[in-house]
Motif scaffolding. Structure first.
Motif, short mmCIF file in Angstrom:
data_model
loop_
_atom_site.label_atom_id
_atom_site.label_comp_id
_atom_site.label_asym_id
_atom_site.label_seq_id
_atom_site.Cartn_x
_atom_site.Cartn_y
_atom_site.Cartn_z
N GLY A 1 -25.11 19.75 -31.50
CA GLY A 1 -25.29 20.49 -30.26
C GLY A 1 -24.41 21.70 -30.09
O GLY A 1 -24.34 22.27 -29.00
N ALA A 2 -23.74 22.13 -31.15
CA ALA A 2 -22.91 23.33 -31.05
C ALA A 2 -23.80 24.56 -30.91
O ALA A 2 -24.93 24.60 -31.40
N ASN A 3 -23.29 25.58 -30.22
CA ASN A 3 -24.08 26.80 -30.06
C ASN A 3 -23.99 27.65 -31.33
O ASN A 3 -23.26 27.32 -32.27
N LEU A 4 -24.74 28.74 -31.34
CA LEU A 4 -24.84 29.57 -32.55
C LEU A 4 -23.49 30.14 -32.96
O LEU A 4 -23.17 30.20 -34.15
N PHE A 5 -22.67 30.54 -32.00
CA PHE A 5 -21.36 31.10 -32.32
C PHE A 5 -20.46 30.05 -32.96
O PHE A 5 -19.78 30.32 -33.96
N GLN A 6 -20.46 28.85 -32.42
CA GLN A 6 -19.63 27.78 -32.98
C GLN A 6 -20.10 27.40 -34.38
O GLN A 6 -19.27 27.15 -35.27
N SER B 1 -21.66 29.37 -36.57
CA SER B 1 -21.31 30.44 -37.51
C SER B 1 -19.81 30.48 -37.79
O SER B 1 -19.40 30.68 -38.94
N ILE B 2 -18.99 30.26 -36.79
CA ILE B 2 -17.54 30.21 -37.00
C ILE B 2 -17.17 29.04 -37.90
O ILE B 2 -16.35 29.16 -38.81
N GLY B 3 -17.78 27.89 -37.67
CA GLY B 3 -17.51 26.72 -38.51
C GLY B 3 -17.91 26.96 -39.95
O GLY B 3 -17.16 26.64 -40.88
N ALA B 4 -19.10 27.53 -40.17
CA ALA B 4 -19.56 27.81 -41.53
C ALA B 4 -18.68 28.84 -42.22
O ALA B 4 -18.32 28.68 -43.40
N CYS B 5 -18.31 29.90 -41.50
CA CYS B 5 -17.45 30.93 -42.09
C CYS B 5 -16.07 30.37 -42.43
O CYS B 5 -15.48 30.73 -43.46
N THR B 6 -15.54 29.52 -41.57
CA THR B 6 -14.23 28.92 -41.82
C THR B 6 -14.27 28.03 -43.07
O THR B 6 -13.35 28.08 -43.90
N PHE C 1 -23.35 25.24 -45.65
CA PHE C 1 -24.68 24.97 -45.08
C PHE C 1 -24.74 23.57 -44.47
O PHE C 1 -25.26 23.39 -43.37
N VAL C 2 -24.20 22.60 -45.17
CA VAL C 2 -24.20 21.22 -44.66
C VAL C 2 -23.39 21.13 -43.37
O VAL C 2 -23.83 20.51 -42.39
N ILE C 3 -22.24 21.78 -43.32
CA ILE C 3 -21.41 21.78 -42.12
C ILE C 3 -22.14 22.47 -40.97
O ILE C 3 -22.11 22.00 -39.82
N ALA C 4 -22.83 23.57 -41.26
CA ALA C 4 -23.58 24.28 -40.22
C ALA C 4 -24.70 23.41 -39.66
O ALA C 4 -24.92 23.37 -38.44
N VAL C 5 -25.39 22.69 -40.53
CA VAL C 5 -26.47 21.80 -40.06
C VAL C 5 -25.89 20.68 -39.21
O VAL C 5 -26.45 20.34 -38.16
#
Length: 102
Positions: A81-86, A88-93, A71-75
């Motif tokens: 300024g990352a888009n929604l896909f980036q 979600s990929i970052g959080a999943c990774t 969650f912290v990484i996603a925030v």
């Protein structure tokens, strides 16, 4: 008896859904000029998406720590300024790597 109650539930849900969408059209015929109401309505979709996503994000992992770090990484990614896909990929990774090594 069981089939009748299922149809009643479906009917009630359909009526409630219809009323939620119809009532604003009946009461608000003019354009909304109040700046506070307009900004509130602007953010309703984002808040709804957040309210649906956040509990699933916390409960989908086997580790609460992995969910919190994700969650912290996603925030942070969203703030940068990352888009929604980036995001979600970052959080999943992050969740994948933390659950793999923890």
């Amino acid at each position: 008896m069981w089939k009748h109650s299922v149809f009643a539930y479906i009917f009630v849900m359909a009526v409630v859904t219809y009323l939620i969408r119809m009532i604003p059209l009946v009461f608000f015929r003019k354009e909304i000029s109040n700046q506070f109401v307009r900004s509130f309505l602007h953010f309703v979709p984002y808040v709804t998406l957040s309210v649906m996503t956040f509990p699933a994000m916390i409960t989908a992992t086997s580790s609460t720590i992995a969910a919190g770090v994700s969650f912290v990484i996603a925030v942070i990614l969203a703030y940068k300024g990352a888009n929604l896909f980036q995001v979600s990929i970052g959080a999943c990774t992050v969740v994948f790597l933390l659950e793999l090594f923890l």
